[in-house]
Scaffold this motif. Structure first.
Motif, PDB file in Angstrom:
ATOM      1  N   UNK A  97      21.032  47.311  43.668  1.00  0.00           N
ATOM      2  CA  UNK A  97      21.404  45.799  43.447  1.00  0.00           C
ATOM      3  C   UNK A  97      21.294  45.562  41.872  1.00  0.00           C
ATOM      4  N   UNK A  98      21.144  44.444  41.459  1.00  0.00           N
ATOM      5  CA  UNK A  98      21.019  44.033  40.022  1.00  0.00           C
ATOM      6  C   UNK A  98      19.814  43.819  39.572  1.00  0.00           C
ATOM      7  N   UNK A  99      19.339  44.293  38.560  1.00  0.00           N
ATOM      8  CA  UNK A  99      18.019  44.195  37.986  1.00  0.00           C
ATOM      9  C   UNK A  99      17.912  43.200  36.789  1.00  0.00           C
ATOM     10  N   UNK A 100      17.420  42.080  37.006  1.00  0.00           N
ATOM     11  CA  UNK A 100      17.378  40.908  36.017  1.00  0.00           C
ATOM     12  C   UNK A 100      16.133  40.719  35.348  1.00  0.00           C
ATOM     13  N   UNK A 101      16.118  41.119  33.877  1.00  0.00           N
ATOM     14  CA  UNK A 101      15.008  41.261  33.008  1.00  0.00           C
ATOM     15  C   UNK A 101      14.937  39.917  32.044  1.00  0.00           C
ATOM     16  N   UNK A 102      13.595  39.228  32.627  1.00  0.00           N
ATOM     17  CA  UNK A 102      13.469  37.895  31.895  1.00  0.00           C
ATOM     18  C   UNK A 102      12.327  38.292  30.599  1.00  0.00           C
ATOM     19  N   UNK A 103      12.589  37.120  29.603  1.00  0.00           N
ATOM     20  CA  UNK A 103      11.673  37.153  28.621  1.00  0.00           C
ATOM     21  C   UNK A 103      10.604  36.507  29.197  1.00  0.00           C
ATOM     22  N   UNK A 111      16.545  34.632  30.796  1.00  0.00           N
ATOM     23  CA  UNK A 111      17.014  36.163  31.057  1.00  0.00           C
ATOM     24  C   UNK A 111      17.602  36.691  29.808  1.00  0.00           C
ATOM     25  N   UNK A 112      16.601  37.836  29.539  1.00  0.00           N
ATOM     26  CA  UNK A 112      16.969  38.720  28.321  1.00  0.00           C
ATOM     27  C   UNK A 112      18.030  39.967  28.519  1.00  0.00           C
ATOM     28  N   UNK A 113      18.301  40.180  29.904  1.00  0.00           N
ATOM     29  CA  UNK A 113      19.257  41.216  30.163  1.00  0.00           C
ATOM     30  C   UNK A 113      19.301  41.462  31.800  1.00  0.00           C
ATOM     31  N   UNK A 114      20.403  42.069  32.075  1.00  0.00           N
ATOM     32  CA  UNK A 114      20.828  42.336  33.429  1.00  0.00           C
ATOM     33  C   UNK A 114      21.643  43.727  33.430  1.00  0.00           C
ATOM     34  N   UNK A 115      21.208  44.409  34.390  1.00  0.00           N
ATOM     35  CA  UNK A 115      21.879  45.633  34.722  1.00  0.00           C
ATOM     36  C   UNK A 115      22.194  45.667  36.088  1.00  0.00           C
ATOM     37  N   UNK A 116      23.269  46.341  36.605  1.00  0.00           N
ATOM     38  CA  UNK A 116      23.861  46.199  38.163  1.00  0.00           C
ATOM     39  C   UNK A 116      23.809  47.867  38.361  1.00  0.00           C
ATOM     40  N   UNK A 117      23.210  47.994  39.571  1.00  0.00           N
ATOM     41  CA  UNK A 117      23.310  49.486  40.122  1.00  0.00           C
ATOM     42  C   UNK A 117      23.986  49.583  41.415  1.00  0.00           C
ATOM     43  N   UNK A 122      18.940  44.241  50.783  1.00  0.00           N
ATOM     44  CA  UNK A 122      19.537  43.645  49.798  1.00  0.00           C
ATOM     45  C   UNK A 122      18.485  42.496  48.888  1.00  0.00           C
ATOM     46  N   UNK A 123      18.931  41.970  47.912  1.00  0.00           N
ATOM     47  CA  UNK A 123      18.065  41.149  47.165  1.00  0.00           C
ATOM     48  C   UNK A 123      18.027  41.891  45.767  1.00  0.00           C
ATOM     49  N   UNK A 124      18.363  41.117  44.729  1.00  0.00           N
ATOM     50  CA  UNK A 124      18.159  41.740  43.167  1.00  0.00           C
ATOM     51  C   UNK A 124      16.699  41.711  43.077  1.00  0.00           C
ATOM     52  N   UNK A 125      16.411  42.557  42.036  1.00  0.00           N
ATOM     53  CA  UNK A 125      14.861  42.698  41.377  1.00  0.00           C
ATOM     54  C   UNK A 125      14.781  41.887  39.925  1.00  0.00           C
ATOM     55  N   UNK A 126      14.088  41.077  40.065  1.00  0.00           N
ATOM     56  CA  UNK A 126      13.432  40.227  38.711  1.00  0.00           C
ATOM     57  C   UNK A 126      12.443  40.999  38.093  1.00  0.00           C
ATOM     58  N   UNK A 178      11.018  48.306  37.742  1.00  0.00           N
ATOM     59  CA  UNK A 178      12.259  47.482  38.380  1.00  0.00           C
ATOM     60  C   UNK A 178      13.396  48.008  38.208  1.00  0.00           C
ATOM     61  N   UNK A 179      13.909  48.835  37.284  1.00  0.00           N
ATOM     62  CA  UNK A 179      15.048  49.559  37.303  1.00  0.00           C
ATOM     63  C   UNK A 179      15.048  50.389  38.267  1.00  0.00           C
ATOM     64  N   UNK A 180      13.934  51.273  38.676  1.00  0.00           N
ATOM     65  CA  UNK A 180      14.061  52.209  39.852  1.00  0.00           C
ATOM     66  C   UNK A 180      14.089  51.363  41.083  1.00  0.00           C
ATOM     67  N   UNK A 181      13.565  50.454  41.319  1.00  0.00           N
ATOM     68  CA  UNK A 181      13.789  49.533  42.318  1.00  0.00           C
ATOM     69  C   UNK A 181      15.476  49.162  42.691  1.00  0.00           C
ATOM     70  N   UNK A 182      15.792  48.657  41.609  1.00  0.00           N
ATOM     71  CA  UNK A 182      17.177  48.094  41.583  1.00  0.00           C
ATOM     72  C   UNK A 182      18.210  49.263  41.935  1.00  0.00           C
ATOM     73  N   UNK A 183      17.736  50.546  41.340  1.00  0.00           N
ATOM     74  CA  UNK A 183      18.450  51.527  41.478  1.00  0.00           C
ATOM     75  C   UNK A 183      18.565  52.041  42.926  1.00  0.00           C
TER      76      UNK A 183
END
Length: 74
Positions: free
Chosen positions: A48-54, A59-65, A3-7, A39-44
């Protein structure tokens, strides 16, 4: 499943990835593009969700896997 989203975020001159709940970054990168890919690979892998910050921390974007409990059903 883990568990735990990836930032993905910028700190101390480096781009980093950290799993929610961990005290330390899981990976450190020179560019945002490299950090975002890792980060995307870790979230996949975690489903979990990948939160991408500027660079400014916003927050610049989010993707859920995975099965996102925050998504609406209907």
């Amino acid at each position: 499943m883990a568990k735990g989203d990836v930032d993905t975020y910028y700190e101390d001159g480096q781009w980093k990835n950290k799993v929610e709940g961990n005290s330390r970054a899981s990976s450190v990168h020179d560019t945002k593009m490299d950090a975002q890919a890792a980060g995307r690979d870790m979230a996949k892998d975690r489903g979990v969700e990948h939160v991408i910050k500027n660079m400014d921390g916003r927050i610049g974007g989010k993707n859920s896997y995975g099965d996102d409990p925050r998504s609406s059903k209907g």
